[in-house]
Design a protein around this motif. Structure first.
Motif, PDB file in Angstrom:
ATOM      1  N   ALA A  26       5.541   5.534   5.694  1.00  0.00           N
ATOM      2  CA  ALA A  26       5.365   6.418   5.900  1.00  0.00           C
ATOM      3  C   ALA A  26       3.903   6.379   6.014  1.00  0.00           C
ATOM      4  O   ALA A  26       3.360   7.456   5.135  1.00  0.00           O
ATOM      5  N   MET A  27       3.426   5.194   5.993  1.00  0.00           N
ATOM      6  CA  MET A  27       1.770   5.577   5.683  1.00  0.00           C
ATOM      7  C   MET A  27       1.161   5.621   6.920  1.00  0.00           C
ATOM      8  O   MET A  27      -0.319   5.353   6.761  1.00  0.00           O
TER       9      MET A  27
ATOM     10  N   PRO B 283       0.667  -1.016   0.094  1.00  0.00           N
ATOM     11  CA  PRO B 283       0.185  -0.369   0.248  1.00  0.00           C
ATOM     12  C   PRO B 283       0.750   1.403  -0.566  1.00  0.00           C
ATOM     13  O   PRO B 283      -0.065   2.190   0.176  1.00  0.00           O
ATOM     14  N   TYR B 284       2.180   0.958   0.092  1.00  0.00           N
ATOM     15  CA  TYR B 284       3.060   2.375   0.281  1.00  0.00           C
ATOM     16  C   TYR B 284       3.170   2.865  -1.109  1.00  0.00           C
ATOM     17  O   TYR B 284       3.734   3.952  -0.879  1.00  0.00           O
ATOM     18  N   MET B 285       3.069   2.059  -2.213  1.00  0.00           N
ATOM     19  CA  MET B 285       3.773   1.874  -3.029  1.00  0.00           C
ATOM     20  C   MET B 285       3.335   3.121  -3.633  1.00  0.00           C
ATOM     21  O   MET B 285       1.419   2.418  -4.094  1.00  0.00           O
ATOM     22  N   ALA B 286       3.048   4.356  -4.767  1.00  0.00           N
ATOM     23  CA  ALA B 286       1.777   5.305  -4.858  1.00  0.00           C
ATOM     24  C   ALA B 286       1.794   4.716  -6.590  1.00  0.00           C
ATOM     25  O   ALA B 286       0.561   5.087  -6.667  1.00  0.00           O
TER      26      ALA B 286
END
Lengths: 304, 745
Positions: B114-115, B45-48
């Motif tokens: 980060a998220m 989920p942290y990959m945009a």
């Protein structure tokens, strides 16, 4: 304060008619079928409540995604999503994903959460009213940032509710997703005016009746103006419920003509531009879509 | 050499890239068309630049029909277990049981941080995963009590369990470290490593570690499926592992299946041509190569622990859906509409052969109760039990037209009357059944069927022309006036004693629109009201059938609701029939509709049953509502001993049939009386005063089991004949859960 409700308000939005469908888990496909039905009879929007602590309901985000895939035209939103049980950074990616998959049919209905015992029961936080509004605004700003792929660099925020440390921006949604907020009281309404794109109260929660909408508008407008925004930027939506009958029996209980006049009146007086009908009955939904909606549009157009 | 005996399955692992969402969905659909069993997506989920995996899975579930779906694997750190459990159950329900749960502890701590996710490393992340599995499993059950969980990573304080997924969702776990393998052995249902990160030697070692941990936890290692993410290159010349022509791929993969026990092979590819080549050239070759390996399913130890004594769980007939107490579907099937149950096993045969096999299985357990269920609404027929076997006929629910001209239809015992009404209504036909659409065909159509058009069209059994019946000895026989006529006589009124009807053939009526009315009366003078209602009904033409329900309102006022169907589409006729009825007492509310029989029957939610305890229901057939009877009824109702008191009109066409023509013999009665109560002693105090007036009873509404009731239900001559026939068709008394008639030997 004297009541100024007779003054007409119109925020200039196109009129939307939609549903507010129970995301019941039993029978499991009912909500999806009603969404398809709402699309078939010509409604603009399908919305679902979100109470992730209620085991009788489907998970609303899952349902929104599933129902979006089963439809082609209708727009969808939570009404409203429960922020404390959803991570806003993840929700931003979820909404962008669904908006991309659906061709821009997703709006972000969002709320502070209110049933704190149930939220805590699920492992969520307990927040005071003040905190819940701050958290909501923080979430809105964070989500907007994550959708903004024009700006360079990761998203950073110290919180206090949703600290992120360099989250990557994207994916960008297919269209500018609107934040519609469930709100009733001055402080959150001012926040809506400042940071959101719409308000979505339920008529049945307005203790002193539709007249309360004037108050709601006042606080939003004030919040918008204080932030240097045009109050027209904020759409006024309304959850309604009623009963179709041949003879009049009160507010939104009666024939189509009466419904239309009453809704047109709400549009005219309080600038309501989206009516979301709380019903799981196909006949009522069809009546609303095919009889009430066109007649209301005509009446509003005539008055504008 | 290890093989855990799971069926061989194939999956794909598709990158959820955000650049072209439609292409991702199309790859999933292509995989479904190509015959893959499973479509999986990574979850970062942290990959945009990726689509969000949960949303994508939900969308793909809606865009596919057959293929199963899973994350490969979910990042737990960004998906709290309580909400994840509900979301997974929701998607499993929406997709018809096609969702599996791949779960990982959550790698990439920087991305998680980060998220805004909680970063856990090492042992803490493993413990969190263990806690999450417990929470998720707990939420996938039902119960009245909220779940309290005081974990290191997760705390729940009274979260309500549910919804229950559509199927028993396995939790497959990704990971490599020894502690992770231990956790999989102790709590997981599958292990998903990726071949490019691990050697075959380490796969074998991993299996051993998992098996050892399973052993320690009291589990069978075969409970844990081994899945493997694979990738390679198709090329003409033979190269290294999975680098060569398809035949080589199949040869390379075979030992992973037969020697290492990896029975799910998941191809990591975003190339449509490669996905197709694997499906068309590798999958069939590999299937052939391993075709002789034995396949078996081992249920989780936690499920086996809930088995009841004396039931041969391992010997259930192959291919028949069998639900046991630890199974996820058990709460849905254990109870009936009015009765709580705890059967040891529920068999759900899907066709006649399976009914015969189910019966044979049940007969191998002669000392256990056996219940036969069609819709599960039975009052007298138990259709559930404690520790025994239930044969649930719900899947035998076909409704077909045999002959348009004679309106002859064939209906399975598991169909519900509201479904029958809809199917017949489409042709302008109807078959008078009961008053509730959720009731199943089988029980009602072997007992009588006192419905909304009884006076006009008779009992349901009066329309029966033939039936297929599985007898106690397992034989399938056809019964009609011409064939096995004695059996045909018996199943029309006492069918539950003689076998399992697997199909009914009815001749139904032409029925257009009907009038349906609800009149609500002040029942302060209940005795007078009952008498006057009875007189109106008896004096009305047959096109009127009326059911009267008496209840106490909040505040103590008694009201009576007369629900009446008038088998006419003429408003004048309908109103004329209702006029005299409207005079019987002060009218509090009224409604009359011109509607369809199917609309009236559409009054039930076809939901899982959740009855608790035992119902208490007494019943009797009555010729006339005399002043004496009306007073006795008034005393019963006013005492509060009966919370639901109903009288149904019978008579009319029902009485046209010769009492000896069917096993339902009490044809002369004009009324059927039912009283539901809570306390047996309180009902018993008043019931004899009513009982004195009865001429028999309709067995479907009687919950008590005294032998006396058998004499009420069947007049002596009928009962004598039934005993003889019971001796002929069921001498060992296999069918005994509903008004048992002792066989004459």
């Amino acid at each position: 304060m004297t009541r100024q409700a007779a003054i007409t308000m119109d925020y200039g939005h196109d009129l939307l008619f939609g549903t507010f469908i129970t995301p019941t888990a039993r029978p499991v496909s009912q909500a999806v079928e009603l969404t398809r039905f709402a699309e078939d009879v010509g409604l603009d929007l399908a919305t679902f409540q979100d109470h992730p602590y209620n085991p009788g309901l489907l998970d609303t985000w899952t349902l929104l995604s599933y129902a979006a895939a089963k439809t082609t035209r209708i727009r969808l939103a939570g009404n409203v999503l429960n922020l404390p049980l959803r991570n806003p950074a993840l929700l931003a990616r979820q909404a962008a994903t669904l908006d991309l998959l659906s061709g821009g049919r997703i709006e972000m209905g969002l709320g502070t959460g209110s049933f704190w015992d149930a939220i805590v029961a699920m492992g969520g936080p307990r927040r005071t009213p003040g905190e819940s509004i701050e958290a909501l605004e923080e979430a809105i700003l964070l989500m907007k940032e994550l959708w903004d792929t024009e700006t360079r660099g990761g998203v950073r925020s110290d919180g206090p509710f949703y600290p992120v440390s360099g989250a990557k921006r994207g994916p960008a949604p297919a269209h500018p997703i609107q934040f519609w907020i469930g709100a009733y009281k001055p402080r959150i309404l001012k926040m809506v005016g400042r940071s959101a794109d719409g308000v979505v109260p339920s008529l049945s929660y307005l203790k002193s009746g539709p007249g309360e909408l004037a108050e709601i508008n006042k606080w939003i407008d004030e919040g918008a103006e204080a932030a240097g925004r045009d109050p027209h930027a904020v759409r006024r939506l309304l959850n309604i419920a009623g009963q179709f009958s041949r003879t009049s029996g009160g507010f939104l209980v009666g024939p189509a003509r009466q419904w239309s006049e009453q809704l047109a009146d709400l549009a005219h007086r309080y600038g309501v531009s989206a009516f979301l009908l709380g019903s799981d009955d196909p006949e009522t939904i069809e009546f609303f879509a095919k009889e009430v909606a066109p007649m209301t549009r005509e009446l509003v157009a005539a008055r504008r | 050499m290890t093989d855990y005996g799971h069926t061989l399955e194939f999956g794909v692992f598709i990158t959820p890239t955000a650049d072209d969402p439609a292409a991702v969905v199309e790859l999933a659909r292509l995989s479904e068309r190509l015959g893959y069993d499973l479509v999986t997506f990574q979850d970062h989920p942290y990959m945009a630049d990726r689509l969000e995996t949960w949303t994508l899975l939900s969308w793909v579930a809606a865009a596919t029909e057959r293929v199963r779906l899973s994350a490969n694997v979910f990042n737990l750190a960004l998906r709290p277990p309580a909400t994840l459990a509900r979301a997974v159950a929701s998607l499993d329900l929406l997709s018809g049981g096609r969702f599996e749960l791949g779960l990982g502890a959550g790698a990439f701590p920087q991305g998680v941080a980060a998220m805004g996710g909680e970063v856990r490393t090492g042992g803490a992340s493993l413990r969190a995963l263990g806690e999450a599995i417990e929470i998720i499993r707990a939420l996938w059950t039902t119960g009245r009590r909220g779940i309290r969980f005081e974990g290191e990573a997760y705390q729940l304080v009274g979260a309500q369990p549910g919804p229950i997924p559509a199927h028993d969702i396995p939790i497959w776990i990704g990971g490599y470290k020894p502690k992770m393998l231990e956790l999989i052995g102790a709590k997981g249902d599958g292990w998903i490593p990726t071949l490019k990160y691990i050697t075959p030697e380490d796969l074998a070692a991993g299996n051993r570690a998992i098996d050892a941990a399973a052993d320690v936890a009291g589990r069978d290692p075969r409970e844990i499926r081994r899945l493997l993410n694979i990738s390679g290159v198709f090329q003409a010349e033979a190269g290294g592992l999975l680098q060569g022509p398809p035949e080589q791929w199949a040869r390379d993969l075979r030992p992973f299946v037969t020697d290492l026990g990896f029975s799910t092979l998941i191809l990591m590819s975003d190339d449509a041509a490669e996905i197709e080549r694997f499906a068309t050239e590798v999958m069939p070759a590999l299937r052939d190569a391993v075709a002789d390996r034995p396949v078996m399913t081992v249920k989780r130890a936690a499920i086996r622990a809930q088995r009841r004594e004396g039931i041969d769980y391992e010997g259930t007939p192959a291919g028949i859906r069998a639900i046991e107490p630890g199974d996820i579907d058990y709460p849905r099937v254990k109870s009936t509409y009015l009765r709580g149950g705890a059967p040891g096993i529920v068999l759900q045969p899907a066709n006649v052969e399976q009914v015969i096999e189910s019966l044979a299985y049940a007969r191998r357990h002669p000392d256990l109760p056996m219940s036969v269920r069609s819709g599960g609404h039975g009052v007298s027929g138990r259709s559930t039990n404690d520790g025994g076997i239930v044969i649930d006929l719900g899947a035998l629910n076909a409704i077909e037209v045999l002959d348009e001209a004679t309106r002859r239809v064939r209906i399975g015992p598991g169909a519900r009357w509201m479904e029958v009404a809809v199917a017949l209504g489409q042709r302008g036909w109807a078959l008078s059944s009961g008053d509730y659409g959720g009731v199943g065909v089988g029980g009602l159509a072997t007992a009588g069927g006192i419905g909304w058009m009884a006076r006009q069209h008779g009992l349901t059994i009066d329309h029966l022309r033939a039936a297929d019946i599985v007898l106690a000895d397992g034989s399938l026989v056809h019964a009609s006036e011409a064939e096995n006529a004695d059996l045909f006589w018996a199943i029309r009124g006492a069918g539950a004693n003689f076998g399992i009807v697997t199909a009914f053939e009815f001749e139904v009526d032409e029925v257009g629109e009907v009038g349906f009315s609800q009149l609500v009366f002040d029942a302060s003078d209940l005795a007078g009201l009952l008498e006057r209602w009875g007189a109106v009904v008896e004096n009305s033409p047959r096109d009127l059938t009326s059911f009267l329900i008496v209840s106490r309102q909040r505040g103590g006022q008694f009201i009576a609701v007369a629900l009446s169907m008038i088998a006419s589409s003429y408003a004048e006729t309908i109103l004329a029939r209702l006029q005299p009825m409207a005079q019987i007492a002060p009218l509090l509310d009224q409604s009359v509709y011109l509607t369809s029989y199917a609309s009236v029957m559409a009054n039930a939610a076809l939901d899982d049953h959740a009855g608790v305890g035992e119902p208490l229901s007494r019943t009797g057939l009555l010729d006339h509502i005399t002043p004496e009877f009306a007073q006795a009824a008034e005393r019963l109702v006013q005492s509060g001993a009966s919370y639901f008191f109903q009288i149904r009109a019978v008579g009319g066409a029902v009485a046209d049939v010769d009492p000896d023509a069917t096993a339902y013999a009490n044809r002369a009665a004009n009324f059927s009386v039912v009283a539901f109560g809570a306390s047996p002693s309180r009902v018993e105090e008043h019931w004899p005063a009513l009982h004195d007036h009865f001429e028999g009873l309709y067995l479907s509404f009687e919950s008590t089991r005294s032998i006396e009731r058998l004499y009420d239900a069947f007049p002596p001559r009928t009962l004598e004949r039934l005993r003889d026939l019971k001796g002929k068709y069921d001498p060992e008394n296999v069918f005994r859960d509903n008004f048992n008639i002792a066989p004459r030997r």
